[in-house]
Design a protein around this motif. Structure first.
Motif, mmCIF file in Angstrom:
data_model
loop_
_atom_site.group_PDB
_atom_site.id
_atom_site.type_symbol
_atom_site.label_atom_id
_atom_site.label_comp_id
_atom_site.label_asym_id
_atom_site.label_seq_id
_atom_site.Cartn_x
_atom_site.Cartn_y
_atom_site.Cartn_z
ATOM 1 N N LEU A 26 2.422 111.582 59.602
ATOM 2 C CA LEU A 26 3.809 112.254 59.157
ATOM 3 C C LEU A 26 3.539 111.777 57.201
ATOM 4 C CD1 LEU A 26 6.557 113.030 58.935
ATOM 5 C CD2 LEU A 26 6.418 110.483 59.816
ATOM 6 N N ARG A 27 3.005 110.830 57.314
ATOM 7 C CA ARG A 27 2.501 110.421 55.644
ATOM 8 C C ARG A 27 1.530 111.237 55.059
ATOM 9 N NH1 ARG A 27 -0.623 105.519 54.348
ATOM 10 N NH2 ARG A 27 -2.302 106.486 53.982
ATOM 11 N N HIS A 28 1.070 112.028 55.068
ATOM 12 C CA HIS A 28 0.075 113.322 54.705
ATOM 13 C C HIS A 28 0.457 114.383 54.639
ATOM 14 C CE1 HIS A 28 -2.470 109.981 53.433
ATOM 15 N NE2 HIS A 28 -2.354 109.518 54.425
ATOM 16 N N ALA A 29 1.754 114.833 55.713
ATOM 17 C CA ALA A 29 1.984 116.143 55.529
ATOM 18 C C ALA A 29 2.342 116.188 54.391
ATOM 19 C CB ALA A 29 3.046 116.095 56.957
ATOM 20 N N GLU A 30 2.960 115.832 53.799
ATOM 21 C CA GLU A 30 3.711 116.561 52.686
ATOM 22 C C GLU A 30 3.045 117.110 51.832
ATOM 23 O OE1 GLU A 30 7.043 114.122 50.870
ATOM 24 O OE2 GLU A 30 8.376 115.938 49.852
ATOM 25 N N THR A 31 1.854 116.111 51.300
ATOM 26 C CA THR A 31 0.777 116.252 49.928
ATOM 27 C C THR A 31 -0.110 117.478 50.726
ATOM 28 O OG1 THR A 31 -0.190 114.390 50.657
ATOM 29 C CG2 THR A 31 1.736 114.093 49.000
ATOM 30 N N LEU A 32 -0.710 117.489 52.040
ATOM 31 C CA LEU A 32 -1.929 118.221 52.273
ATOM 32 C C LEU A 32 -1.529 119.810 53.014
ATOM 33 C CD1 LEU A 32 -4.138 115.117 53.533
ATOM 34 C CD2 LEU A 32 -4.094 115.679 51.264
ATOM 35 N N LEU A 33 -0.118 119.190 53.520
ATOM 36 C CA LEU A 33 -0.606 120.562 54.549
ATOM 37 C C LEU A 33 0.713 121.267 53.662
ATOM 38 C CD1 LEU A 33 0.696 119.020 57.864
ATOM 39 C CD2 LEU A 33 -1.159 119.526 56.808
ATOM 40 N N VAL A 34 0.838 122.177 52.508
ATOM 41 C CA VAL A 34 1.207 122.807 51.808
ATOM 42 C C VAL A 34 0.643 124.319 51.241
ATOM 43 C CG1 VAL A 34 1.445 123.345 48.920
ATOM 44 C CG2 VAL A 34 1.274 120.913 49.919
ATOM 45 N N SER A 35 1.421 125.326 52.008
ATOM 46 C CA SER A 35 1.676 126.476 51.881
ATOM 47 C C SER A 35 1.826 127.135 50.731
ATOM 48 C CB SER A 35 2.752 127.105 52.878
ATOM 49 O OG SER A 35 2.935 128.277 53.210
ATOM 50 N N THR A 36 0.333 128.670 51.253
ATOM 51 C CA THR A 36 1.044 129.495 50.104
ATOM 52 C C THR A 36 2.059 129.726 50.410
ATOM 53 O OG1 THR A 36 0.796 131.126 51.437
ATOM 54 C CG2 THR A 36 -1.042 130.754 51.049
ATOM 55 N N GLU A 52 3.482 132.694 49.306
ATOM 56 C CA GLU A 52 4.251 133.832 50.322
ATOM 57 C C GLU A 52 4.626 133.610 51.939
ATOM 58 O OE1 GLU A 52 0.379 135.603 48.426
ATOM 59 O OE2 GLU A 52 0.914 133.738 48.885
ATOM 60 N N GLY A 53 3.476 132.324 51.855
ATOM 61 C CA GLY A 53 4.220 131.688 54.019
ATOM 62 C C GLY A 53 4.498 130.381 53.896
ATOM 63 N N ALA A 54 4.292 129.985 54.653
ATOM 64 C CA ALA A 54 5.538 129.074 54.941
ATOM 65 C C ALA A 54 4.373 127.437 55.647
ATOM 66 C CB ALA A 54 6.559 129.504 55.295
ATOM 67 N N THR A 55 4.530 126.244 55.413
ATOM 68 C CA THR A 55 3.831 125.547 56.515
ATOM 69 C C THR A 55 5.320 124.418 56.943
ATOM 70 O OG1 THR A 55 3.389 123.896 54.647
ATOM 71 C CG2 THR A 55 1.650 125.969 55.763
ATOM 72 N N HIS A 56 5.444 123.937 57.648
ATOM 73 C CA HIS A 56 6.710 123.371 58.438
ATOM 74 C C HIS A 56 5.471 121.862 59.234
ATOM 75 C CE1 HIS A 56 10.069 125.424 57.339
ATOM 76 N NE2 HIS A 56 9.192 126.349 57.316
ATOM 77 N N TYR A 57 6.131 121.039 59.067
ATOM 78 C CA TYR A 57 5.874 119.693 60.056
ATOM 79 C C TYR A 57 7.077 118.605 60.771
ATOM 80 C CZ TYR A 57 4.057 115.673 61.692
ATOM 81 O OH TYR A 57 2.964 114.252 62.553
ATOM 82 N N LEU A 58 6.011 119.448 61.876
ATOM 83 C CA LEU A 58 7.485 118.316 63.226
ATOM 84 C C LEU A 58 6.803 116.783 63.402
ATOM 85 C CD1 LEU A 58 8.206 121.251 65.268
ATOM 86 C CD2 LEU A 58 9.996 120.348 62.741
ATOM 87 N N HIS A 59 7.844 115.868 63.167
ATOM 88 C CA HIS A 59 7.151 114.913 63.669
ATOM 89 C C HIS A 59 7.300 114.321 65.164
ATOM 90 C CE1 HIS A 59 5.559 110.537 63.967
ATOM 91 N NE2 HIS A 59 6.970 109.838 64.183
ATOM 92 N N ALA A 60 6.463 114.444 65.986
ATOM 93 C CA ALA A 60 6.840 115.307 67.966
ATOM 94 C C ALA A 60 5.671 114.644 68.389
ATOM 95 C CB ALA A 60 7.381 116.534 67.585
ATOM 96 N N ASP A 61 6.478 114.779 69.563
ATOM 97 C CA ASP A 61 5.744 113.971 70.819
ATOM 98 C C ASP A 61 5.125 115.098 71.767
ATOM 99 O OD1 ASP A 61 3.767 113.116 73.333
ATOM 100 O OD2 ASP A 61 4.175 111.072 72.351
ATOM 101 N N VAL A 62 3.822 115.990 71.761
ATOM 102 C CA VAL A 62 3.502 116.666 73.272
ATOM 103 C C VAL A 62 4.307 116.630 74.610
ATOM 104 C CG1 VAL A 62 1.281 116.129 73.969
ATOM 105 C CG2 VAL A 62 1.793 118.528 73.800
ATOM 106 N N ARG A 63 5.084 115.590 74.865
ATOM 107 C CA ARG A 63 4.928 114.949 75.532
ATOM 108 C C ARG A 63 6.686 115.397 75.754
ATOM 109 N NH1 ARG A 63 2.111 109.145 76.201
ATOM 110 N NH2 ARG A 63 3.363 110.042 73.835
ATOM 111 N N GLN A 64 6.895 115.616 75.102
ATOM 112 C CA GLN A 64 8.519 115.819 75.416
ATOM 113 C C GLN A 64 8.242 117.525 74.578
ATOM 114 O OE1 GLN A 64 9.882 113.273 72.952
ATOM 115 N NE2 GLN A 64 10.984 112.048 74.186
ATOM 116 N N PRO A 65 8.350 118.566 75.233
ATOM 117 C CA PRO A 65 7.700 120.178 74.530
ATOM 118 C C PRO A 65 8.894 120.871 74.555
ATOM 119 C CG PRO A 65 7.510 119.927 76.579
ATOM 120 C CD PRO A 65 7.636 118.299 76.826
ATOM 121 N N GLU A 66 10.396 120.314 75.033
ATOM 122 C CA GLU A 66 11.620 121.670 75.135
ATOM 123 C C GLU A 66 11.747 121.180 74.188
ATOM 124 O OE1 GLU A 66 10.701 119.417 78.196
ATOM 125 O OE2 GLU A 66 10.190 120.797 80.087
#
Length: 263
Positions: free
Chosen positions: A109-119, A121-135
């Motif tokens: 989460l701490r690094h998502a904003e600076t490192l997960l940067v989209s083109t 034209e496109g988009a990247t999003h980050y969800l702070h979430a746990d796979v054990r709650q798939p719904e």
């Protein structure tokens, strides 16, 4: 465009090893701590190479899917954003691709904003979430991805951290069942099938580090793809999966990997 970063961020516990940070250390990253490094050194030396070969599979599979026309990706268990990451691979092929990452590790989460940067034209999003709650992941992902069009679901080096009593197969089925026809499941899973002599040492190290680990056999990993059409070459060791030349060098692998198509 990058979105999905909450203003308040949970604290990071650096006193205990964390799988994502250990994996980052194996890949030569810098987002890890002494506890992660110390734990990593207790694992068999082959583990570092296995991490790199697993990462290379993710790159090959994601690029192939992008070239095949898939432009939406849901990557759960993102891990530390070690470059090149999934969005960089697919947006190099399709600049308009949309990528949603999900992970429950505060350091990601701490690094998502600076490192997960989209083109642009496109988009990247980050969800702070746990796979054990798939719904919950699916509910939030529906605001970001079009579930009427094919989506590639990426579960890379994740499900072996879920023991049987946490229902990894049911979690995967919940996620896959939400995908429209023409979507894909991209999965890699830790195994000792090609390293049987290292199994006890590896499991003992993870127990000592208080990290849950459930390595699975080829037959057990195949169950994650139940009802899907496996893309050639099927469910194979990480260094044996490729769709286009050049072929990777085949060596022993600690991961079974595969890509399955939703009917």
């Amino acid at each position: 465009m990058t979105a999905g970063i909450p203003e308040s961020q949970p604290p990071i516990d650096t006193s205990r090893p964390h799988p994502a940070r250990v994996y980052d250390w194996f890949l030569g990253g810098k987002e890890n701590y002494p506890a992660d490094q110390e734990f990593g050194r207790t694992l068999p030396k082959e583990t570092r190479g296995n991490a790199a070969r697993n990462r290379a599979f993710m790159h090959r599979a994601s690029a192939w899917l992008a070239r095949d026309g898939v432009d939406q990706f849901l990557d759960i268990g993102t891990g530390i954003p070690t470059e090149p990451n999934l969005h960089q691979i697919v947006q190099a092929v399709t600049p308009t691709a949309r990528v949603v990452y999900a992970d429950n590790d505060p350091i990601v989460l701490r690094h998502a904003e600076t490192l997960l940067v989209s083109t642009p034209e496109g988009a990247t999003h980050y969800l702070h979430a746990d796979v054990r709650q798939p719904e919950a992941i699916l509910e939030r992902a529906r605001n970001l991805l079009d579930f009427d069009r094919p989506i590639a679901l990426s579960l890379i080096a994740l499900m072996h951290f879920l023991p049987d009593d946490q229902d990894p197969y049911g979690i995967t089925r919940t996620l896959v069942d939400a995908l429209p026809p023409g979507s894909y499941l991209v999965l890699s899973h830790g195994t000792a099938d090609q390293h049987p002599e290292l199994r006890k040492e590896t499991e003992a190290a993870y127990r000592k580090g208080a990290i849950a680990l459930r390595m699975r056999t080829h037959a057990e990993v195949a169950q994650f793809f139940a009802g899907l059409d496996l893309v050639e070459p099927g469910l194979v060791p990480a260094t044996e999966w490729y769709r286009e030349e050049p072929a990777p060098v085949v060596v022993r692998s600690g991961f079974h990997v595969g890509v399955g198509r939703v009917r």
